[in-house]
Design an enzyme around this catalytic site. Sequence first.
Site, PDB file in Angstrom:
ATOM      1  N   SER A 145      -5.008  33.625  45.112  1.00 26.63           N
ATOM      2  CA  SER A 145      -5.071  34.233  45.119  1.00 26.63           C
ATOM      3  C   SER A 145      -5.275  35.360  44.051  1.00 26.63           C
ATOM      4  O   SER A 145      -3.454  35.326  43.822  1.00 26.63           O
ATOM      5  CB  SER A 145      -5.944  34.820  46.244  1.00 26.63           C
ATOM      6  OG  SER A 145      -6.747  36.003  46.610  1.00 26.63           O
ATOM      7  N   TYR A 158      -5.784  38.642  54.585  1.00 30.46           N
ATOM      8  CA  TYR A 158      -6.673  37.073  53.470  1.00 30.46           C
ATOM      9  C   TYR A 158      -4.682  37.439  52.652  1.00 30.46           C
ATOM     10  O   TYR A 158      -5.057  36.344  52.205  1.00 30.46           O
ATOM     11  CB  TYR A 158      -7.213  38.076  52.217  1.00 30.46           C
ATOM     12  CG  TYR A 158      -7.797  36.802  51.588  1.00 30.46           C
ATOM     13  CD1 TYR A 158      -8.110  35.682  52.447  1.00 30.46           C
ATOM     14  CD2 TYR A 158      -7.465  37.638  50.652  1.00 30.46           C
ATOM     15  CE1 TYR A 158      -9.104  35.086  51.444  1.00 30.46           C
ATOM     16  CE2 TYR A 158      -8.272  36.668  49.381  1.00 30.46           C
ATOM     17  CZ  TYR A 158      -8.441  35.460  49.414  1.00 30.46           C
ATOM     18  OH  TYR A 158      -9.108  34.785  49.074  1.00 30.46           O
TER      19      TYR A 158
HETATM   20  P1  NAP Z   1     -16.973  30.520  49.723  1.00 36.57           P
HETATM   21  O1  NAP Z   1     -18.079  30.955  48.800  1.00 36.57           O
HETATM   22  O2  NAP Z   1     -17.167  32.135  51.167  1.00 36.57           O
HETATM   23  O3  NAP Z   1     -16.874  28.843  50.334  1.00 36.57           O
HETATM   24  C1  NAP Z   1     -15.919  28.603  51.128  1.00 36.57           C
HETATM   25  C2  NAP Z   1     -16.132  27.315  51.821  1.00 36.57           C
HETATM   26  O4  NAP Z   1     -15.186  27.399  53.302  1.00 36.57           O
HETATM   27  C3  NAP Z   1     -17.984  27.216  52.693  1.00 36.57           C
HETATM   28  O5  NAP Z   1     -18.340  26.757  52.430  1.00 36.57           O
HETATM   29  C4  NAP Z   1     -17.395  27.734  53.904  1.00 36.57           C
HETATM   30  O6  NAP Z   1     -17.825  27.289  55.057  1.00 36.57           O
HETATM   31  C5  NAP Z   1     -15.751  26.747  54.077  1.00 36.57           C
HETATM   32  N1  NAP Z   1     -15.232  27.253  55.433  1.00 36.57           N
HETATM   33  C6  NAP Z   1     -14.649  28.274  55.527  1.00 36.57           C
HETATM   34  N2  NAP Z   1     -13.772  27.286  56.991  1.00 36.57           N
HETATM   35  C7  NAP Z   1     -13.878  26.781  57.316  1.00 36.57           C
HETATM   36  C8  NAP Z   1     -13.249  25.800  58.189  1.00 36.57           C
HETATM   37  N3  NAP Z   1     -12.447  25.622  59.126  1.00 36.57           N
HETATM   38  N4  NAP Z   1     -13.410  24.482  58.244  1.00 36.57           N
HETATM   39  C9  NAP Z   1     -14.351  23.605  56.682  1.00 36.57           C
HETATM   40  N5  NAP Z   1     -14.998  24.735  55.888  1.00 36.57           N
HETATM   41  C10 NAP Z   1     -14.678  26.098  56.055  1.00 36.57           C
HETATM   42  O7  NAP Z   1     -15.634  30.970  49.625  1.00 36.57           O
HETATM   43  P2  NAP Z   1     -15.188  31.072  47.744  1.00 36.57           P
HETATM   44  O8  NAP Z   1     -15.702  32.309  46.886  1.00 36.57           O
HETATM   45  O9  NAP Z   1     -16.656  29.163  46.892  1.00 36.57           O
HETATM   46  O10 NAP Z   1     -14.083  30.724  47.185  1.00 36.57           O
HETATM   47  C11 NAP Z   1     -13.262  29.429  47.451  1.00 36.57           C
HETATM   48  C12 NAP Z   1     -11.234  29.648  48.048  1.00 36.57           C
HETATM   49  O11 NAP Z   1     -10.993  31.132  46.657  1.00 36.57           O
HETATM   50  C13 NAP Z   1     -11.621  30.525  49.218  1.00 36.57           C
HETATM   51  O12 NAP Z   1     -10.494  29.209  49.953  1.00 36.57           O
HETATM   52  C14 NAP Z   1     -10.813  31.924  49.076  1.00 36.57           C
HETATM   53  O13 NAP Z   1     -10.461  32.317  49.505  1.00 36.57           O
HETATM   54  C15 NAP Z   1     -10.744  31.610  47.692  1.00 36.57           C
HETATM   55  N6  NAP Z   1     -10.630  32.561  46.396  1.00 36.57           N
HETATM   56  C16 NAP Z   1     -12.315  33.289  46.221  1.00 36.57           C
HETATM   57  C17 NAP Z   1     -12.458  34.117  45.123  1.00 36.57           C
HETATM   58  C18 NAP Z   1     -13.658  34.676  44.642  1.00 36.57           C
HETATM   59  O14 NAP Z   1     -12.990  35.898  44.005  1.00 36.57           O
HETATM   60  N7  NAP Z   1     -14.390  33.569  45.206  1.00 36.57           N
HETATM   61  C19 NAP Z   1     -11.273  33.941  44.267  1.00 36.57           C
HETATM   62  C20 NAP Z   1      -9.882  34.010  44.589  1.00 36.57           C
HETATM   63  C21 NAP Z   1      -9.613  32.690  45.867  1.00 36.57           C
HETATM   64  P3  NAP Z   1     -19.216  28.810  55.416  1.00 36.57           P
HETATM   65  O15 NAP Z   1     -19.718  29.013  54.869  1.00 36.57           O
HETATM   66  O16 NAP Z   1     -19.312  27.746  56.981  1.00 36.57           O
HETATM   67  O17 NAP Z   1     -17.918  29.216  55.951  1.00 36.57           O
HETATM   68  C1  GCO Z   2     -11.449  41.512  47.951  1.00 40.16           C
HETATM   69  C2  GCO Z   2     -11.582  39.945  47.403  1.00 40.16           C
HETATM   70  C3  GCO Z   2     -10.570  38.727  47.188  1.00 40.16           C
HETATM   71  C4  GCO Z   2     -11.552  38.071  46.124  1.00 40.16           C
HETATM   72  C5  GCO Z   2     -10.085  36.692  45.902  1.00 40.16           C
HETATM   73  C6  GCO Z   2      -8.806  37.698  44.666  1.00 40.16           C
HETATM   74  O1  GCO Z   2     -12.182  41.918  48.707  1.00 40.16           O
HETATM   75  O2  GCO Z   2     -10.453  41.185  47.248  1.00 40.16           O
HETATM   76  O3  GCO Z   2     -12.304  39.203  48.427  1.00 40.16           O
HETATM   77  O4  GCO Z   2      -9.306  38.877  47.859  1.00 40.16           O
HETATM   78  O5  GCO Z   2     -11.647  37.101  46.819  1.00 40.16           O
HETATM   79  O6  GCO Z   2      -9.126  36.666  46.809  1.00 40.16           O
HETATM   80  O7  GCO Z   2      -8.281  36.685  43.940  1.00 40.16           O
END
Ligand code: NAP
Ligand code: GCO
Length: 264
Positions: A145, A158
């Site tokens: 992240s 986080y």
């Molecule tokens: P998301 O839309 O919330 O999807 C996350 C997935 O993980 C969901 O399918 C969720 O299922 C599943 N999950 C959560 N807890 C779990 C568990 N204990 N066992 C198995 N599955 C589980 O998130 P996303 O935005 O696609 O993010 C994916 C990854 O990228 C995460 O690690 C997030 O922190 C990271 N990330 C996201 C962003 C962003 O801007 N979106 C940026 C940087 C990093 P449920 O729906 O049941 O909770």
């Molecule tokens: C926030 C965001 C994040 C992003 C992501 C950034 O509240 O600042 O949700 O932290 O999801 O991980 O890289």
Amino acid sequence: MGNMFSLKGKIALITGASYGIGFAIAKAYANAGATIVFNDIKQELVDKGLAAYEAEGIKAHGYVCDVTDEEAVNAFIAKVEKEIGVIDILVNNAGIIKRIPMCEMSAKDFRQVVDVDLNAPFIVSKAVIPSMIKKGGGKIINICSMMSELGRETVSAYAAAKGGLKMLTRNIASEYGEYNIQCNGIGPGYIATPQTAPLRERQADGSRHPFDSFIIAKTPAARWGTPDDLAGPAVFLASEASNFVNGHILYVDGGILAYIGKQP
Ligand code: NAP
Ligand code: GCO
């Protein structure tokens, strides 16, 4: 020269990949030739995911497994190895966030975030590494992240977890690099998924959420990322094109970390 980005014949497990970033990465891996395995925490999400893959013409294998449950993960990996084969590529994608000011956050909530975002990648990685070693190598990609590098109000757990995940990545690379295992991270910028939907909600008067405008101003690309923006980097880190890249965090952030910000 053959296609060094091909994933033909590879088995890829992407955790929490029914939708969002995990789904986009899995779709890219399938298009590069890999067999897709994913898990989610509830059967209805797995079913929703299976239907979404099918709509893309992808035959994915979906399982219910909570990645924080060590016993369940070990049983899940053993089942995948028996039914499909040894996992060549693991993407630790499943993650959660709780946006709560630190002094108002309970230790229970803090632990839960660390459990999913840091402990689970440890649990799933150690479940796949022994078979990767026996097979002669493998790829592990941890979804980090911006918060692996930066802090901000309300995301203490986080940021602590994702900062830890960066170091777990480097440690796996250090400890298992000699077995031809490459462990790298992807650090997505701000990506439009359900996880960030609350930060993009329109205001009552129809205007942008202040955080939405803040991110657009903070990103040289002047937009939120899409899950598909992560496809190319994820394929690179899963393919033989990255065989000497190890312990690296590839930030895919439209330039956020390079930028001091717009002058007022
Ligand atoms: P998301 O839309 O919330 O999807 C996350 C997935 O993980 C969901 O399918 C969720 O299922 C599943 N999950 C959560 N807890 C779990 C568990 N204990 N066992 C198995 N599955 C589980 O998130 P996303 O935005 O696609 O993010 C994916 C990854 O990228 C995460 O690690 C997030 O922190 C990271 N990330 C996201 C962003 C962003 O801007 N979106 C940026 C940087 C990093 P449920 O729906 O049941 O909770
Ligand atoms: C926030 C965001 C994040 C992003 C992501 C950034 O509240 O600042 O949700 O932290 O999801 O991980 O890289």
